[in-house]
Design a protein around this motif. Structure first.
Motif, PDB file in Angstrom:
ATOM      1  N   SER A  20     165.784  53.706 115.938  1.00  0.00           N
ATOM      2  CA  SER A  20     167.041  53.667 115.184  1.00  0.00           C
ATOM      3  C   SER A  20     166.936  52.920 113.857  1.00  0.00           C
ATOM      4  N   ASP A  21     165.861  52.174 113.646  1.00  0.00           N
ATOM      5  CA  ASP A  21     165.717  51.358 112.432  1.00  0.00           C
ATOM      6  C   ASP A  21     164.631  51.948 111.534  1.00  0.00           C
ATOM      7  N   ARG A  22     165.030  52.434 110.390  1.00  0.00           N
ATOM      8  CA  ARG A  22     164.059  53.069 109.484  1.00  0.00           C
ATOM      9  C   ARG A  22     163.027  52.087 108.943  1.00  0.00           C
ATOM     10  N   HIS A  23     163.369  50.796 108.934  1.00  0.00           N
ATOM     11  CA  HIS A  23     162.406  49.803 108.464  1.00  0.00           C
ATOM     12  C   HIS A  23     161.197  49.695 109.402  1.00  0.00           C
ATOM     13  N   LEU A  24     161.383  50.150 110.646  1.00  0.00           N
ATOM     14  CA  LEU A  24     160.314  50.044 111.637  1.00  0.00           C
ATOM     15  C   LEU A  24     159.562  51.357 111.829  1.00  0.00           C
ATOM     16  N   HIS A  25     159.788  52.311 110.955  1.00  0.00           N
ATOM     17  CA  HIS A  25     159.063  53.588 111.054  1.00  0.00           C
ATOM     18  C   HIS A  25     157.714  53.446 110.348  1.00  0.00           C
ATOM     19  N   THR A  26     156.884  52.573 110.911  1.00  0.00           N
ATOM     20  CA  THR A  26     155.554  52.296 110.376  1.00  0.00           C
ATOM     21  C   THR A  26     154.545  52.496 111.511  1.00  0.00           C
ATOM     22  N   PRO A  27     153.251  52.606 111.185  1.00  0.00           N
ATOM     23  CA  PRO A  27     152.246  52.814 112.237  1.00  0.00           C
ATOM     24  C   PRO A  27     152.280  51.767 113.340  1.00  0.00           C
ATOM     25  N   MET A  28     152.418  50.482 112.971  1.00  0.00           N
ATOM     26  CA  MET A  28     152.385  49.416 113.972  1.00  0.00           C
ATOM     27  C   MET A  28     153.489  49.616 115.016  1.00  0.00           C
ATOM     28  N   TYR A  29     154.686  49.939 114.572  1.00  0.00           N
ATOM     29  CA  TYR A  29     155.808  50.094 115.501  1.00  0.00           C
ATOM     30  C   TYR A  29     155.791  51.458 116.196  1.00  0.00           C
ATOM     31  N   PHE A  30     155.167  52.435 115.570  1.00  0.00           N
ATOM     32  CA  PHE A  30     154.954  53.721 116.243  1.00  0.00           C
ATOM     33  C   PHE A  30     154.065  53.523 117.466  1.00  0.00           C
ATOM     34  N   PHE A  31     152.992  52.746 117.311  1.00  0.00           N
ATOM     35  CA  PHE A  31     152.104  52.460 118.440  1.00  0.00           C
ATOM     36  C   PHE A  31     152.806  51.584 119.486  1.00  0.00           C
ATOM     37  N   LEU A  32     153.626  50.640 119.026  1.00  0.00           N
ATOM     38  CA  LEU A  32     154.356  49.767 119.950  1.00  0.00           C
ATOM     39  C   LEU A  32     155.356  50.579 120.784  1.00  0.00           C
ATOM     40  N   ALA A  33     156.026  51.562 120.160  1.00  0.00           N
ATOM     41  CA  ALA A  33     156.951  52.425 120.902  1.00  0.00           C
ATOM     42  C   ALA A  33     156.202  53.224 121.964  1.00  0.00           C
ATOM     43  N   ASN A  34     155.007  53.693 121.630  1.00  0.00           N
ATOM     44  CA  ASN A  34     154.191  54.415 122.610  1.00  0.00           C
ATOM     45  C   ASN A  34     153.767  53.501 123.755  1.00  0.00           C
ATOM     46  N   LEU A  35     153.422  52.242 123.436  1.00  0.00           N
ATOM     47  CA  LEU A  35     153.042  51.288 124.474  1.00  0.00           C
ATOM     48  C   LEU A  35     154.214  51.013 125.412  1.00  0.00           C
ATOM     49  N   SER A  36     155.416  50.893 124.850  1.00  0.00           N
ATOM     50  CA  SER A  36     156.607  50.665 125.674  1.00  0.00           C
ATOM     51  C   SER A  36     156.882  51.871 126.571  1.00  0.00           C
ATOM     52  N   PHE A  37     156.670  53.068 126.032  1.00  0.00           N
ATOM     53  CA  PHE A  37     156.864  54.281 126.834  1.00  0.00           C
ATOM     54  C   PHE A  37     155.873  54.322 127.996  1.00  0.00           C
ATOM     55  N   ILE A  38     154.614  53.970 127.733  1.00  0.00           N
ATOM     56  CA  ILE A  38     153.575  53.961 128.778  1.00  0.00           C
ATOM     57  C   ILE A  38     153.901  52.925 129.854  1.00  0.00           C
ATOM     58  N   ASP A  39     154.342  51.733 129.425  1.00  0.00           N
ATOM     59  CA  ASP A  39     154.692  50.686 130.393  1.00  0.00           C
ATOM     60  C   ASP A  39     155.843  51.125 131.291  1.00  0.00           C
ATOM     61  N   THR A  40     156.823  51.809 130.704  1.00  0.00           N
ATOM     62  CA  THR A  40     157.952  52.315 131.489  1.00  0.00           C
ATOM     63  C   THR A  40     157.480  53.339 132.510  1.00  0.00           C
ATOM     64  N   CYS A  41     156.651  54.282 132.067  1.00  0.00           N
ATOM     65  CA  CYS A  41     156.134  55.322 132.970  1.00  0.00           C
ATOM     66  C   CYS A  41     155.282  54.716 134.079  1.00  0.00           C
ATOM     67  N   CYS A  42     154.467  53.719 133.732  1.00  0.00           N
ATOM     68  CA  CYS A  42     153.598  53.080 134.731  1.00  0.00           C
ATOM     69  C   CYS A  42     154.431  52.404 135.816  1.00  0.00           C
ATOM     70  N   SER A  43     155.476  51.699 135.404  1.00  0.00           N
ATOM     71  CA  SER A  43     156.354  51.052 136.380  1.00  0.00           C
ATOM     72  C   SER A  43     157.046  52.088 137.262  1.00  0.00           C
TER      73      SER A  43
END
Length: 317
Positions: A55-78
């Motif tokens: 939701s935050d355009r300031h965070l549409h950068t590679p670092m936060y793109f990878f962090l969003a993927n990590l959060s998605f993986i952690d959710t799926c793993c749980s």
């Protein structure tokens, strides 16, 4: 006759028993409440991270793109592990089908391998941002970021499928009781009465490829980052870099510490109690802590979460 017995043994395994924490019935209510709370915190925390970044355009950068993927993986793993544990504890019905066990093992391995690769990608991203800042937008362009994540997913699925396929060929003619709370590789290997030599060679080879190689990339990246930061004259710049990288290094330490404890040892020396404690850390504790580690130490993330909550309050009638 021997062949018929072997075929019967191979096909007779229709289910396993996940013993989990059943040896301590007096602790079941406490553990159920603890694991449920951790599960809800994990799902809620990681979904908030994903929503804040999206939701935050300031965070549409590679670092936060990878962090969003990590959060998605952690959710799926749980979601792959914890709901089954909670159901087993509540119903005292510890059975899992042979197919269900292999499917759970496959998805758990895929997501764990994806964590390995993604943590290495995130370290590389920080290396480029800090050591090669003038080339950052060129090197970490959106197409390359997407390619890195896609390649990580493909490698994870291929490696997990190869081990799951080999495991599906094993016969389990001894006890079918797994002294664990989910279908993990080491306790299943202890139950197999087939020759597991080839499987163990392949498992250690894959562990080297998916564990040691990414970890080496992380260590090399941070060695260059540390060298660059120590040469920087600005104390404020050093603090910002250490604040950004400290979160990632904390997650790396938690993840790899428990992974090496469980998987980088021969199956003959595997301890069920040690394996369960370590497994609780990397299947429940680490995914729960990741959102707090990344948000509490990151000013941009805290700002995005605050704006997300403010927007939610504004939209509430």
């Amino acid at each position: 006759v021997d062949g018929e017995i072997e075929i019967r043994n191979r096909t007779s395994v229709s289910a396993f028993l996940l013993l989990g924490f059943s040896e301590h019935p007096e602790q079941q209510p406490l553990l159920f409440g603890l694991f449920l709370a951790m599960y809800l915190l994990t799902v809620l925390g990681n979904l908030l991270i994903i929503l804040a970044i999206g939701s935050d355009r300031h965070l549409h950068t590679p670092m936060y793109f990878f962090l969003a993927n990590l959060s998605f993986i952690d959710t799926c793993c749980s979601c792959t592990i914890v709901p089954k544990v909670l159901v087993n504890m509540q119903t005292q019905h510890h059975t899992i089908s042979h197919t269900g066990c292999l499917v759970q093992m496959y998805f758990f391995m895929t997501l764990s391998l994806m964590d390995n690769f993604l943590l290495a990608v995130m370290a590389y991203d920080r290396y480029v941002a800090i050591c090669l800042p003038l080339h950052y937008t060129t090197v970490m362009c959106p197409q390359r970021c997407l390619l890195l994540v896609t390649a990580s997913w493909l490698c994870s699925h291929l490696l997990a499928f190869s081990l799951s396929f080999l495991m599906s060929q094993f016969s389990f003619c001894a006890s079918h009781s797994i002294p664990h709370f989910f279908c993990d590789v080491p306790p299943l290997l202890k139950l197999a009465c087939s020759d597991t030599h080839i499987f163990q060679i392949m498992m250690f080879a894959e562990a080297a490829l998916s564990g040691v190689v990414p970890l080496t990339c992380i260590l090399v990246s941070y060695a260059h980052i540390l060298s660059t930061v120590l040469r920087a004259p600005s104390a404020g710049g050093k603090h910002k870099v250490f604040s950004t990288c400290g979160s990632h290094l904390t997650v790396v330490t938690l993840f790899y510490g428990t992974i090496f404890l469980v998987y980088f040892q021969p199956s003959s020396s595997y301890s069920a109690d040690t394996g369960m404690v370590a497994s609780v850390v990397y299947t429940m504790v680490t995914p729960m802590l990741n959102p707090f580690i990344y948000s509490l130490r990151n000013r941009d993330m805290k700002g995005a979460l605050w704006r997300l909550f403010s927007w939610g309050r504004c939209c509430t009638p």
